[in-house]
Design an enzyme around this catalytic site. Structure first.
Site, PDB file in Angstrom:
ATOM      1  N   THR A 136       0.844  -1.201   0.000  1.00  0.00           N
ATOM      2  CA  THR A 136       0.000   0.000   0.000  1.00  0.00           C
ATOM      3  C   THR A 136       0.884   1.259   0.000  1.00  0.00           C
ATOM      4  O   THR A 136       2.038   1.206   0.402  1.00  0.00           O
ATOM      5  CB  THR A 136      -0.954   0.001   1.224  1.00  0.00           C
ATOM      6  OG1 THR A 136      -1.637  -1.242   1.275  1.00  0.00           O
ATOM      7  CG2 THR A 136      -1.966   1.111   1.167  1.00  0.00           C
TER       8      THR A 136
ATOM      9  N   ASN B  56      -2.470  -4.673  -2.026  1.00  0.00           N
ATOM     10  CA  ASN B  56      -2.554  -5.471  -0.804  1.00  0.00           C
ATOM     11  C   ASN B  56      -1.143  -5.812  -0.340  1.00  0.00           C
ATOM     12  O   ASN B  56      -0.480  -4.999   0.252  1.00  0.00           O
ATOM     13  CB  ASN B  56      -3.430  -6.709  -0.956  1.00  0.00           C
ATOM     14  CG  ASN B  56      -3.785  -7.279   0.408  1.00  0.00           C
ATOM     15  OD1 ASN B  56      -3.766  -6.550   1.391  1.00  0.00           O
ATOM     16  ND2 ASN B  56      -4.096  -8.554   0.473  1.00  0.00           N
TER      17      ASN B  56
ATOM     18  N   ASP C  31      -8.354  -9.728   1.506  1.00  0.00           N
ATOM     19  CA  ASP C  31      -8.963  -8.814   2.473  1.00  0.00           C
ATOM     20  C   ASP C  31     -10.411  -9.193   2.795  1.00  0.00           C
ATOM     21  O   ASP C  31     -11.023  -8.634   3.706  1.00  0.00           O
ATOM     22  CB  ASP C  31      -8.911  -7.365   1.966  1.00  0.00           C
ATOM     23  CG  ASP C  31      -7.637  -6.658   2.420  1.00  0.00           C
ATOM     24  OD1 ASP C  31      -6.936  -7.195   3.296  1.00  0.00           O
ATOM     25  OD2 ASP C  31      -7.336  -5.569   1.901  1.00  0.00           O
TER      26      ASP C  31
ATOM     27  N   SER D 183      -8.631  -1.260   5.314  1.00  0.00           N
ATOM     28  CA  SER D 183      -8.275  -0.449   6.490  1.00  0.00           C
ATOM     29  C   SER D 183      -7.733   0.912   6.084  1.00  0.00           C
ATOM     30  O   SER D 183      -7.351   1.715   6.940  1.00  0.00           O
ATOM     31  CB  SER D 183      -7.188  -1.167   7.306  1.00  0.00           C
ATOM     32  OG  SER D 183      -7.645  -2.396   7.759  1.00  0.00           O
TER      33      SER D 183
ATOM     34  N   GLY E 105       0.119  -0.010   5.535  1.00  0.00           N
ATOM     35  CA  GLY E 105       0.317  -0.804   6.750  1.00  0.00           C
ATOM     36  C   GLY E 105      -0.830  -1.731   7.098  1.00  0.00           C
ATOM     37  O   GLY E 105      -0.941  -2.162   8.250  1.00  0.00           O
ATOM     38  N   GLY E 106      -1.717  -2.032   6.136  1.00  0.00           N
ATOM     39  CA  GLY E 106      -2.795  -3.001   6.395  1.00  0.00           C
ATOM     40  C   GLY E 106      -3.612  -2.606   7.607  1.00  0.00           C
ATOM     41  O   GLY E 106      -4.007  -1.442   7.760  1.00  0.00           O
TER      42      GLY E 106
HETATM   43  N1  GLY Z   1      -5.086  -4.183   1.524  1.00  0.00           N
HETATM   44  C1  GLY Z   1      -5.026  -3.491   2.713  1.00  0.00           C
HETATM   45  C2  GLY Z   1      -6.232  -2.687   2.992  1.00  0.00           C
HETATM   46  O1  GLY Z   1      -6.954  -2.335   2.081  1.00  0.00           O
HETATM   47  O2  GLY Z   1      -6.499  -2.406   4.116  1.00  0.00           O
END
Ligand code: GLY
Length: 580
Positions: free
Chosen positions: A390, A410, A432, A462, A482-483
């Site tokens: 990301t 992702n 996700d 997120s 950072g997910g």
């Molecule tokens: N792929 C990470 C997010 O969208 O939160």
């Protein structure tokens, strides 16, 4: 005689002037060429003070390209398009054509915008597609290769943003084409990443890809991506159809057949980015504008800010034991809600009003016992992946437009699947979704029915691009990769600035911590002060060190003494701040 001499001198002068002009024009040409091709690694600028405009991205070449567009008279939206496209070339681990993202923007006329160009599940997707006949998850299937890919949204997003831009699209895409065609110098981190992922690329691709070569990559090596340049040229000529139809669509569908992928021509043709209503709320004399569903980010950010304000966090002091416990217990509530309630609002009814109401949040945060760790009471703890996938772009222009875009494949380099002949990487965003209730994804977050797979549904995100306004003028533009750590990271940056009056540099760079309900463990970045961790252990918390989380790109605007823009690029990577 005198006349002859004068004529001879004039002749000589003209000749010299001519030679000088030749040299000067060669010099200018060199400079132009040098600005189009980067043959050495540009150093990053971490702090930039500016008066007019600023752009912060994960790569110096993207920030530079955005800045050039702003200086040429483009606005923040023009610069956002160029930086996004350049990142797709010079930051291929996360910048993308084959992924998706979100934009939060504030227009100079005071209007707030929200754009959703998140990937969607292909039409042929179904709930148990990553489970075996005993309904157990098949390891890696939602994360690696063709079946992990959602239908990409980035190019559709870019053409929606174009509505607000000013310069011709061909000028905005040109820098990306140049870097793809002529190459750019890899940074040391990029060289390391490509070497580390060599086997993944070989496993997931039938044809040679630009990211793999016989000898190890090293800093300064030039990465040339001619197939990607051809794709960008098709987008330049045919716009949306240059990606979602014609040759590029054909290459994507053919690539699906090289593996077990299911994205079809119709999936591509039917994709459309969506305008959404941003999530907005007041926080301590500021107004926060952030991302609603299908991102969990805005809801979590609002929950955390409201719960911690109710308990008067700012009076507790920055990262005191009391303050850290409050944040962790608020995060426990917020991430538990995420797992149970949140999903694509087109498919599930989410009780957003209740989840973000004062009374609900007050009752939730009143439940913990001071100086004693809470308990997430679940056995299915996952492991947090440290990938810094990301990427985030923060931009402010001279007219008062501000743009925050977070975009993603992702995982780092997504599914590691490069579309053959088209040269871009496809996302692995399907991970996700909640592939089975309670089974943790790449980031260790679990989910439920609300985030189960369905055709055309968006997977919960997120990503939390956020703009903070004061008197309806942007004062903070912020976001990070950072997910699942994104919302807690953005929360810590905003409260460091607003509650703890920290400098923008410290708000970005001081070590952060993260908690997400499950696993029931508090994670710390490197160099987090040991005594603070000990306090938490004494209260009964499980703690664990991990790598860096996120790379925050922050712009802070101060209007007290004229306009002062402070642009901060995260120290954790090659991130770069530019401005004038
Ligand atoms: N792929 C990470 C997010 O969208 O939160």
């Amino acid at each position: 005689m005198e006349k002859l001499l004068t004529a001879a001198m004039a002749n000589l002068l003209i000749k010299r002037l001519f030679v000088f002009c030749l040299f000067f024009s060669a010099f200018l040409n060199c400079k132009t060429a040098a600005s189009q091709v980067s043959t050495s690694v540009l150093p990053s600028t971490k702090v930039k003070l500016a008066q007019h405009a600023a752009v912060v991205t994960a790569h110096p070449l993207a920030s530079k390209a955005g800045l050039e567009i702003l200086k040429k008279g483009g606005n923040a939206f023009d610069a956002a398009i160029t930086t996004q496209l350049v990142l797709a070339v010079v930051y291929p681990g996360a910048g993308n054509l084959g992924g998706g993202g979100f934009m939060i923007a504030h227009q100079k006329d005071g209007k707030n915008l929200c754009l959703d160009f998140r990937e969607v599940a292909p039409e042929k997707a179904f709930k148990n597609m990553y489970l075996d006949s005993n309904e157990n998850p098949i390891p890696g299937l939602s994360q690696d290769g063709h079946l992990a890919c959602g239908v990409p949204g980035t190019i559709s997003g870019i053409f929606k943003i174009l509505k607000y831009a000013r310069l011709p699209f061909k000028d905005l895409i040109e820098p990306a084409i140049k870097y793809a065609q002529n190459g750019f110098a890899l940074t040391s981190d990029q060289a390391d990443d490509l070497n580390e992922l060599k086997n993944d690329f070989l496993k997931n691709n039938h044809n040679p890809v630009a990211f793999v070569k016989d000898n190890p990559w090293k800093e300064g090596d030039i990465l040339v991506q001619p197939e990607l340049a051809a794709t960008l040229n098709r987008i330049k000529e045919n716009r949306l159809a240059g990606f979602y139809q014609g040759l590029t669509a054909q290459y994507i569908v053919e690539e699906m057949k090289n593996g077990n992928g299911i994205i079809s021509y119709d999936d591509l043709k039917n994709y459309e980015a969506r305008d959404r209503i941003p999530m907005e709320f007041d926080y301590k004399l500021n107004h926060i504008v952030t991302m609603p569903l299908p991102s969990s980010g805005g809801i979590i950010l609002k929950q955390l800010l409201k719960m911690t304000a109710y308990k008067n966090m700012s009076s507790m002091g920055f990262q005191t034991p009391e303050c850290m416990q409050l944040i962790i217990e608020a995060e426990r509530c917020a991430y538990a809600d995420r797992a149970f309630f949140l999903g694509d609002p087109d498919f599930v009814k989410v009780p957003i009003q209740t989840l973000t109401s004062e009374s609900y949040l007050q009752s939730r945060i009143n439940n913990y016992e001071p100086h004693k760790a809470g308990n997430s009471n679940d056995t299915k703890a996952g492991v947090i992946n440290e990938s810094e996938e990301t990427t985030h772009i923060s931009i402010i222009d001279d007219e008062g437009n501000a743009v925050a875009i977070t975009t993603t494949l992702n995982d780092s380099y997504g599914s590691k699947t490069v579309v053959s002949k088209a040269g871009f990487i496809l996302n692995n965003e399907m991970d996700d979704f909640s592939i089975k209730p309670g089974v943790p994804n790449l980031y260790g977050v679990t989910g439920n029915k609300a985030n189960a797979i369905e055709p055309r549904k968006k997977m919960l995100s997120s990503m939390t691009p956020t703009i903070v306004l004061k008197d309806n003028k942007p004062v903070i533009v912020v976001g990070t990769p950072g997910g699942s750590t994104i919302p807690t990271n953005v929360f810590q940056t905003i409260t460091s600035l607003i509650d703890f009056k920290m400098s923008p540099e410290d708000a970005v760079n001081l070590p952060k911590f993260h908690f997400q309900w499950l696993p029931d463990v508090v994670y710390f970045e490197p160099d987090f002060p040991i005594e603070k961790k000990i306090h938490l252990v004494e209260m009964g918390y499980s703690v664990r060190d991990r790598g860096y989380m996120g790379r925050t790109e922050l712009i802070k605007i101060d209007y007290q003494k004229g306009k002062i823009i402070t642009a901060i690029a995260d120290k954790r990577g090659d991130d770069d701040a530019a401005g004038f």
